[in-house]
Each structure stands twice: as C-alpha cells, then as structure tokens.
Design a protein around this motif. Structure first.
Motif, PDB file in Angstrom:
ATOM      1  N   LEU A 100      52.998  92.076 104.176  1.00 13.20           N
ATOM      2  CA  LEU A 100      51.693  91.552 104.593  1.00 13.20           C
ATOM      3  C   LEU A 100      51.026  92.473 105.614  1.00 13.20           C
ATOM      4  O   LEU A 100      49.800  92.635 105.597  1.00 13.20           O
ATOM      5  CB  LEU A 100      51.840  90.142 105.147  1.00 13.20           C
ATOM      6  CG  LEU A 100      52.149  89.067 104.106  1.00 13.20           C
ATOM      7  CD1 LEU A 100      52.480  87.748 104.785  1.00 13.20           C
ATOM      8  CD2 LEU A 100      50.988  88.904 103.130  1.00 13.20           C
ATOM      9  N   ALA A 101      51.816  93.076 106.489  1.00 12.09           N
ATOM     10  CA  ALA A 101      51.242  93.992 107.478  1.00 12.09           C
ATOM     11  C   ALA A 101      50.722  95.265 106.813  1.00 12.09           C
ATOM     12  O   ALA A 101      49.670  95.785 107.184  1.00 12.09           O
ATOM     13  CB  ALA A 101      52.279  94.340 108.539  1.00 12.09           C
ATOM     14  N   ALA A 102      51.461  95.752 105.832  1.00 13.69           N
ATOM     15  CA  ALA A 102      51.073  97.003 105.179  1.00 13.69           C
ATOM     16  C   ALA A 102      50.014  96.809 104.097  1.00 13.69           C
ATOM     17  O   ALA A 102      49.168  97.674 103.888  1.00 13.69           O
ATOM     18  CB  ALA A 102      52.305  97.675 104.577  1.00 13.69           C
ATOM     19  N   ASN A 103      50.073  95.681 103.388  1.00 11.45           N
ATOM     20  CA  ASN A 103      49.188  95.465 102.237  1.00 11.45           C
ATOM     21  C   ASN A 103      48.580  94.074 102.253  1.00 11.45           C
ATOM     22  O   ASN A 103      48.517  93.409 101.217  1.00 11.45           O
ATOM     23  CB  ASN A 103      49.973  95.636 100.930  1.00 11.45           C
ATOM     24  CG  ASN A 103      50.742  96.933 100.877  1.00 11.45           C
ATOM     25  OD1 ASN A 103      50.170  97.983 101.090  1.00 11.45           O
ATOM     26  ND2 ASN A 103      52.036  96.857 100.618  1.00 11.45           N
ATOM     27  N   GLY A 104      48.167  93.609 103.401  1.00 10.24           N
ATOM     28  CA  GLY A 104      47.674  92.241 103.531  1.00 10.24           C
ATOM     29  C   GLY A 104      46.521  91.901 102.622  1.00 10.24           C
ATOM     30  O   GLY A 104      46.429  90.791 102.099  1.00 10.24           O
ATOM     31  N   ASP A 105      45.632  92.862 102.371  1.00  7.90           N
ATOM     32  CA  ASP A 105      44.475  92.590 101.516  1.00  7.90           C
ATOM     33  C   ASP A 105      44.865  92.393 100.054  1.00  7.90           C
ATOM     34  O   ASP A 105      44.122  91.787  99.287  1.00  7.90           O
ATOM     35  CB  ASP A 105      43.444  93.702 101.647  1.00  7.90           C
ATOM     36  CG  ASP A 105      44.022  95.082 101.383  1.00  7.90           C
ATOM     37  OD1 ASP A 105      45.241  95.260 101.558  1.00  7.90           O
ATOM     38  OD2 ASP A 105      43.240  95.988 101.015  1.00  7.90           O
ATOM     39  N   ALA A 106      46.037  92.878  99.658  1.00  6.74           N
ATOM     40  CA  ALA A 106      46.489  92.717  98.268  1.00  6.74           C
ATOM     41  C   ALA A 106      47.077  91.336  98.005  1.00  6.74           C
ATOM     42  O   ALA A 106      47.285  90.967  96.853  1.00  6.74           O
ATOM     43  CB  ALA A 106      47.530  93.777  97.939  1.00  6.74           C
ATOM     44  N   TYR A 107      47.333  90.574  99.060  1.00  8.05           N
ATOM     45  CA  TYR A 107      47.966  89.264  98.911  1.00  8.05           C
ATOM     46  C   TYR A 107      47.003  88.156  99.303  1.00  8.05           C
ATOM     47  O   TYR A 107      47.223  87.422 100.246  1.00  8.05           O
ATOM     48  CB  TYR A 107      49.252  89.194  99.742  1.00  8.05           C
ATOM     49  CG  TYR A 107      50.297  90.175  99.279  1.00  8.05           C
ATOM     50  CD1 TYR A 107      50.944  90.002  98.066  1.00  8.05           C
ATOM     51  CD2 TYR A 107      50.617  91.289 100.039  1.00  8.05           C
ATOM     52  CE1 TYR A 107      51.893  90.899  97.621  1.00  8.05           C
ATOM     53  CE2 TYR A 107      51.569  92.199  99.609  1.00  8.05           C
ATOM     54  CZ  TYR A 107      52.201  92.000  98.403  1.00  8.05           C
ATOM     55  OH  TYR A 107      53.143  92.898  97.969  1.00  8.05           O
ATOM     56  N   ARG A 108      45.956  88.013  98.573  1.00 11.39           N
ATOM     57  CA  ARG A 108      44.967  86.955  98.797  1.00 11.39           C
ATOM     58  C   ARG A 108      45.044  85.952  97.644  1.00 11.39           C
ATOM     59  O   ARG A 108      45.200  86.346  96.486  1.00 11.39           O
ATOM     60  CB  ARG A 108      43.553  87.520  98.870  1.00 11.39           C
ATOM     61  CG  ARG A 108      43.344  88.533  99.961  1.00 11.39           C
ATOM     62  CD  ARG A 108      43.089  87.827 101.271  1.00 11.39           C
ATOM     63  NE  ARG A 108      42.776  88.803 102.308  1.00 11.39           N
ATOM     64  CZ  ARG A 108      43.442  88.930 103.423  1.00 11.39           C
ATOM     65  NH1 ARG A 108      44.460  88.138 103.674  1.00 11.39           N
ATOM     66  NH2 ARG A 108      43.116  89.823 104.309  1.00 11.39           N
ATOM     67  N   GLY A 109      44.978  84.691  97.962  1.00 12.20           N
ATOM     68  CA  GLY A 109      44.954  83.650  96.923  1.00 12.20           C
ATOM     69  C   GLY A 109      46.231  83.590  96.128  1.00 12.20           C
ATOM     70  O   GLY A 109      47.339  83.537  96.671  1.00 12.20           O
ATOM     71  N   LYS A 110      46.088  83.620  94.804  1.00 13.52           N
ATOM     72  CA  LYS A 110      47.247  83.502  93.914  1.00 13.52           C
ATOM     73  C   LYS A 110      48.174  84.713  94.009  1.00 13.52           C
ATOM     74  O   LYS A 110      49.348  84.614  93.687  1.00 13.52           O
ATOM     75  CB  LYS A 110      46.779  83.335  92.473  1.00 13.52           C
ATOM     76  CG  LYS A 110      46.079  82.026  92.225  1.00 13.52           C
ATOM     77  CD  LYS A 110      45.614  81.909  90.791  1.00 13.52           C
ATOM     78  CE  LYS A 110      44.856  80.611  90.606  1.00 13.52           C
ATOM     79  NZ  LYS A 110      44.339  80.470  89.249  1.00 13.52           N
ATOM     80  N   ALA A 111      47.652  85.828  94.445  1.00 17.13           N
ATOM     81  CA  ALA A 111      48.484  87.027  94.578  1.00 17.13           C
ATOM     82  C   ALA A 111      49.573  86.829  95.630  1.00 17.13           C
ATOM     83  O   ALA A 111      50.632  87.457  95.551  1.00 17.13           O
ATOM     84  CB  ALA A 111      47.622  88.234  94.927  1.00 17.13           C
ATOM     85  N   LEU A 112      49.329  85.951  96.604  1.00 16.94           N
ATOM     86  CA  LEU A 112      50.352  85.674  97.614  1.00 16.94           C
ATOM     87  C   LEU A 112      51.551  84.966  96.980  1.00 16.94           C
ATOM     88  O   LEU A 112      52.702  85.299  97.279  1.00 16.94           O
ATOM     89  CB  LEU A 112      49.783  84.837  98.755  1.00 16.94           C
ATOM     90  CG  LEU A 112      50.764  84.484  99.873  1.00 16.94           C
ATOM     91  CD1 LEU A 112      51.328  85.751 100.508  1.00 16.94           C
ATOM     92  CD2 LEU A 112      50.092  83.630 100.919  1.00 16.94           C
ATOM     93  N   ALA A 113      51.298  84.019  96.085  1.00 15.27           N
ATOM     94  CA  ALA A 113      52.396  83.328  95.409  1.00 15.27           C
ATOM     95  C   ALA A 113      53.180  84.296  94.524  1.00 15.27           C
ATOM     96  O   ALA A 113      54.420  84.273  94.507  1.00 15.27           O
ATOM     97  CB  ALA A 113      51.858  82.170  94.573  1.00 15.27           C
ATOM     98  N   THR A 114      52.483  85.148  93.811  1.00 14.98           N
ATOM     99  CA  THR A 114      53.146  86.136  92.967  1.00 14.98           C
ATOM    100  C   THR A 114      53.953  87.111  93.816  1.00 14.98           C
ATOM    101  O   THR A 114      55.096  87.445  93.489  1.00 14.98           O
ATOM    102  CB  THR A 114      52.107  86.905  92.135  1.00 14.98           C
ATOM    103  OG1 THR A 114      51.335  85.970  91.386  1.00 14.98           O
ATOM    104  CG2 THR A 114      52.764  87.888  91.199  1.00 14.98           C
ATOM    105  N   GLY A 115      53.345  87.567  94.908  1.00 11.32           N
ATOM    106  CA  GLY A 115      54.049  88.476  95.804  1.00 11.32           C
ATOM    107  C   GLY A 115      55.278  87.839  96.414  1.00 11.32           C
ATOM    108  O   GLY A 115      56.335  88.470  96.532  1.00 11.32           O
ATOM    109  N   SER A 116      55.167  86.572  96.804  1.00  7.67           N
ATOM    110  CA  SER A 116      56.305  85.863  97.390  1.00  7.67           C
ATOM    111  C   SER A 116      57.464  85.772  96.411  1.00  7.67           C
ATOM    112  O   SER A 116      58.624  85.971  96.789  1.00  7.67           O
ATOM    113  CB  SER A 116      55.889  84.457  97.825  1.00  7.67           C
ATOM    114  OG  SER A 116      54.884  84.515  98.793  1.00  7.67           O
ATOM    115  N   ALA A 117      57.160  85.466  95.160  1.00 10.19           N
ATOM    116  CA  ALA A 117      58.216  85.400  94.146  1.00 10.19           C
ATOM    117  C   ALA A 117      58.864  86.770  93.958  1.00 10.19           C
ATOM    118  O   ALA A 117      60.093  86.874  93.839  1.00 10.19           O
ATOM    119  CB  ALA A 117      57.644  84.900  92.826  1.00 10.19           C
ATOM    120  N   LYS A 118      58.055  87.805  93.971  1.00  8.68           N
ATOM    121  CA  LYS A 118      58.574  89.166  93.833  1.00  8.68           C
ATOM    122  C   LYS A 118      59.475  89.522  95.012  1.00  8.68           C
ATOM    123  O   LYS A 118      60.534  90.136  94.833  1.00  8.68           O
ATOM    124  CB  LYS A 118      57.416  90.152  93.730  1.00  8.68           C
ATOM    125  CG  LYS A 118      57.843  91.591  93.556  1.00  8.68           C
ATOM    126  CD  LYS A 118      56.653  92.517  93.518  1.00  8.68           C
ATOM    127  CE  LYS A 118      56.221  92.731  94.952  1.00  8.68           C
ATOM    128  NZ  LYS A 118      55.221  93.767  95.140  1.00  8.68           N
TER     129      LYS A 118
END
Length: 117
Positions: free
Chosen positions: A66-84
């Motif tokens: 989140l610190a390095a790529n916070g803008d990439a994890y907005r909305g549904k992308a956060l759920a996908t990122g969390s699973a990853k």
C-alpha cells in the motif's frame, strides 16, 4: 518482538525499492526475524511468536504494498490485492512459523540437557 517486525519490514522496503513486489529479502527477513524472536522470547512467549508470524507477514506485506503502490489498490482492486498477498505470502508465513518451531524445539532440547546434567 522487535526483530519479528523490524527484519521483515526492512526486507519488504528493500524489495519494494529494488523491484516490484515482495521477494527474497522480505522472505529472509520474515524467517530470520521470527526465528530471532523465538530465540529471545520466554517459554510463555513462544506461543505468541508462533501465532503472530502469519499476521505479521501479511501485515508487513500489506503495508509495504500500500505504501509503494497505494493508488493501484482502490475499490475492488484492494480485495484482489489482499487475496494475492495472502496466497503469495503463505509460503513465507509457513517458513517463518517453521523457523520459530525449529528454534523452540532446539531450545527445549537444550534446556532438557541442562536440567539432567
């Protein structure tokens, strides 16, 4: 417990600065930090070290990503990122817990030898 947090955080920072995602430095930091925490803790603290290693790995991964790529994890992308993060972090979680268990077993054996002779 500081080593269990500091070493993985330093490894994650190194990996994020040197390339995309978590890599060897993070995994090595997590395993070494957890093993060191198990070596430094008391018998009563061993349970906490074993139980805390997976959430620490996941938390450090999430914080670094989140610190390095916070803008990439907005909305549904956060759920996908969390699973990853959970899936990719599982081998690191298992290795860290295994390292702590190994340190604990060695300490129990060495303590048993001290009391016998």
């Amino acid at each position: 417990m500081a080593p269990a947090l500091l070493l993985p955080a330093l490894g994650a920072a190194f990996d994020e600065l040197s390339g995309p995602g978590m890599g060897f430095a993070f995994a090595a930091g997590a395993v070494l930090g957890t093993a060191l925490a198990a070596a430094l803790s008391t018998r009563n603290g061993w349970w906490w070290v074993l139980c805390a290693s997976p959430p620490v790995v996941l938390g450090v991964t999430a914080a670094a990503e989140l610190a390095a790529n916070g803008d990439a994890y907005r909305g549904k992308a956060l759920a996908t990122g969390s699973a990853k993060w959970v899936v990719h972090g599982f081998p690191v979680m298992a290795a860290a817990a295994g390292a702590a268990a190994l340190v604990i077993v060695v300490r129990v054996i060495l303590d048993g030898r001290k009391h016998r002779g």
